[in-house]
Motif scaffolding. Sequence first.
Motif, short mmCIF file in Angstrom:
data_model
loop_
_atom_site.label_atom_id
_atom_site.label_comp_id
_atom_site.label_asym_id
_atom_site.label_seq_id
_atom_site.Cartn_x
_atom_site.Cartn_y
_atom_site.Cartn_z
N ILE A 48 0.82 -1.21 0.00
CA ILE A 48 0.00 0.00 0.00
C ILE A 48 0.85 1.25 0.00
O ILE A 48 0.58 2.22 -0.73
CB ILE A 48 -0.95 -0.02 1.21
CG1 ILE A 48 -2.01 -1.11 1.03
CG2 ILE A 48 -1.64 1.34 1.40
CD1 ILE A 48 -2.90 -1.31 2.25
N ILE A 49 1.90 1.27 0.82
CA ILE A 49 2.72 2.47 0.92
C ILE A 49 3.47 2.74 -0.38
O ILE A 49 3.80 3.88 -0.69
CB ILE A 49 3.70 2.34 2.11
CG1 ILE A 49 4.22 3.72 2.52
CG2 ILE A 49 4.85 1.43 1.77
CD1 ILE A 49 3.17 4.64 3.04
N HIS A 50 3.72 1.68 -1.17
CA HIS A 50 4.46 1.89 -2.41
C HIS A 50 3.58 2.20 -3.60
O HIS A 50 4.10 2.55 -4.68
CB HIS A 50 5.34 0.66 -2.72
CG HIS A 50 6.61 0.63 -1.92
ND1 HIS A 50 6.65 0.28 -0.59
CD2 HIS A 50 7.90 0.93 -2.26
CE1 HIS A 50 7.89 0.36 -0.15
NE2 HIS A 50 8.66 0.75 -1.15
N VAL A 51 2.27 2.08 -3.46
CA VAL A 51 1.40 2.46 -4.57
C VAL A 51 0.87 3.89 -4.41
O VAL A 51 0.19 4.39 -5.30
CB VAL A 51 0.20 1.49 -4.69
CG1 VAL A 51 0.67 0.08 -4.97
CG2 VAL A 51 -0.68 1.54 -3.46
N ILE A 52 1.21 4.53 -3.27
CA ILE A 52 0.82 5.94 -3.11
C ILE A 52 1.60 6.77 -4.11
O ILE A 52 2.83 6.69 -4.18
CB ILE A 52 1.10 6.41 -1.67
CG1 ILE A 52 0.24 5.62 -0.68
CG2 ILE A 52 0.82 7.90 -1.54
CD1 ILE A 52 0.52 5.97 0.77
N PRO A 60 15.03 -2.82 -7.16
CA PRO A 60 13.75 -3.39 -7.60
C PRO A 60 12.80 -3.60 -6.41
O PRO A 60 13.23 -3.72 -5.27
CB PRO A 60 14.16 -4.73 -8.23
CG PRO A 60 15.62 -4.58 -8.54
CD PRO A 60 16.19 -3.64 -7.52
N LEU A 61 11.52 -3.66 -6.73
CA LEU A 61 10.52 -3.74 -5.67
C LEU A 61 10.69 -4.99 -4.82
O LEU A 61 10.54 -4.94 -3.59
CB LEU A 61 9.11 -3.70 -6.29
CG LEU A 61 7.98 -3.32 -5.35
CD1 LEU A 61 8.20 -1.94 -4.77
CD2 LEU A 61 6.64 -3.38 -6.07
N TRP A 62 11.01 -6.12 -5.47
CA TRP A 62 11.17 -7.35 -4.70
C TRP A 62 12.35 -7.25 -3.74
O TRP A 62 12.31 -7.78 -2.62
CB TRP A 62 11.35 -8.56 -5.62
CG TRP A 62 12.62 -8.54 -6.43
CD1 TRP A 62 12.80 -8.04 -7.68
CD2 TRP A 62 13.90 -9.05 -6.00
NE1 TRP A 62 14.11 -8.19 -8.08
CE2 TRP A 62 14.80 -8.82 -7.06
CE3 TRP A 62 14.36 -9.67 -4.84
CZ2 TRP A 62 16.15 -9.17 -7.00
CZ3 TRP A 62 15.70 -10.03 -4.77
CH2 TRP A 62 16.57 -9.79 -5.85
#
Length: 343
Positions: free
Chosen positions: A57-61, A91-93
């Motif tokens: 959630i925090i990374h889709v803001i 990278p996100l992972w």
Amino acid sequence: MGPRLLIRVDSLRTGSDQLAAAGELMSSASTWARFLVRRISRLLISVFVLLTAVFAIIHVIPGDPVRAALGQTASPELIESRRQLLGLDQPLWQQYADFLSGLLRGDLGVSMVSGLPAAEVVEQRLAPTLELALYAFLLIMVLAVPIGMTAAVLTQHGRRPRAELGFNGATGALGAIPDFLLAVALIAVFAVLLDWLPAAAGAGARSYVLPVLALSIGPLAVICRLIRVETLRVLGEDFMRTARSKRLPSRLLYLRHALPNLLTSTLTWSGLLLGGLLSGTVLVENVFAWPGLGTELARAVPAKDYPIVQTLALVFGGAVLLINFLVDVLIVMVNPRSALREG
């Protein structure tokens, strides 16, 4: 039958009773073990889902947290250097793996705005939030049980329809008012119009009154309604009719027979209530300028302070999961048959 034969029969009976007691004890221990394994497994899965959801959630803001922290005048070189320092260029992972490994080490990150460790920020703000939530919880539980039970006794079998209508109307209206609107109304009446109580923190014990009332009035109304309905159900059970037939005093009838049978449902509601009160402090604290976790969260979200938002979300979510786990254990301690029914 001779004395020796009688002694042998008695010893056989004693041995069989001991075996039966041992078997019952082993069965109870096995049931408790299965129950704890199920609950702990469920808790661990819920924690993993919570961690993943908080990170996602925090990374889709939308927006750049580094740009928000450094300001619009910061140079591209400084922004890129800060992104590398925080690991946001990975990278996100990889960021997710670093997030989990940091949690295992007790490293919750550093605030992008203040530069303080997130754990230190939470430690400074945690006590004021817990005080508000616990005071509101105690006030609700002290008042809700007697009010709900009294309303049920007075309106049982359709008696006093006007009192029932008034009770349901008042509790329904109070339960529907959002906490922050109730907080604003309390400030307008008791702090501005009457000037009886302070509107913000910092005035000693008096400053707790309005925030605690704002947090507790709505949930108190809802819990009173639930306890009234549950009490009416208990009063209609066969064991209550048997107790009435013995002409027991009202004190014993309601406190010894009715109240213990409300404990399971009351514990369930109280667990949900305490978790809801913790999350409800977010808005109420901002209305009263209370130096707690809610005020810090309201500051960190617009600033896109990832480590602080993640840490606070984990604190609130983890508290709810832990409370629910403890309530499940308490319910089984009060009513062991609930664990047996789950097998």
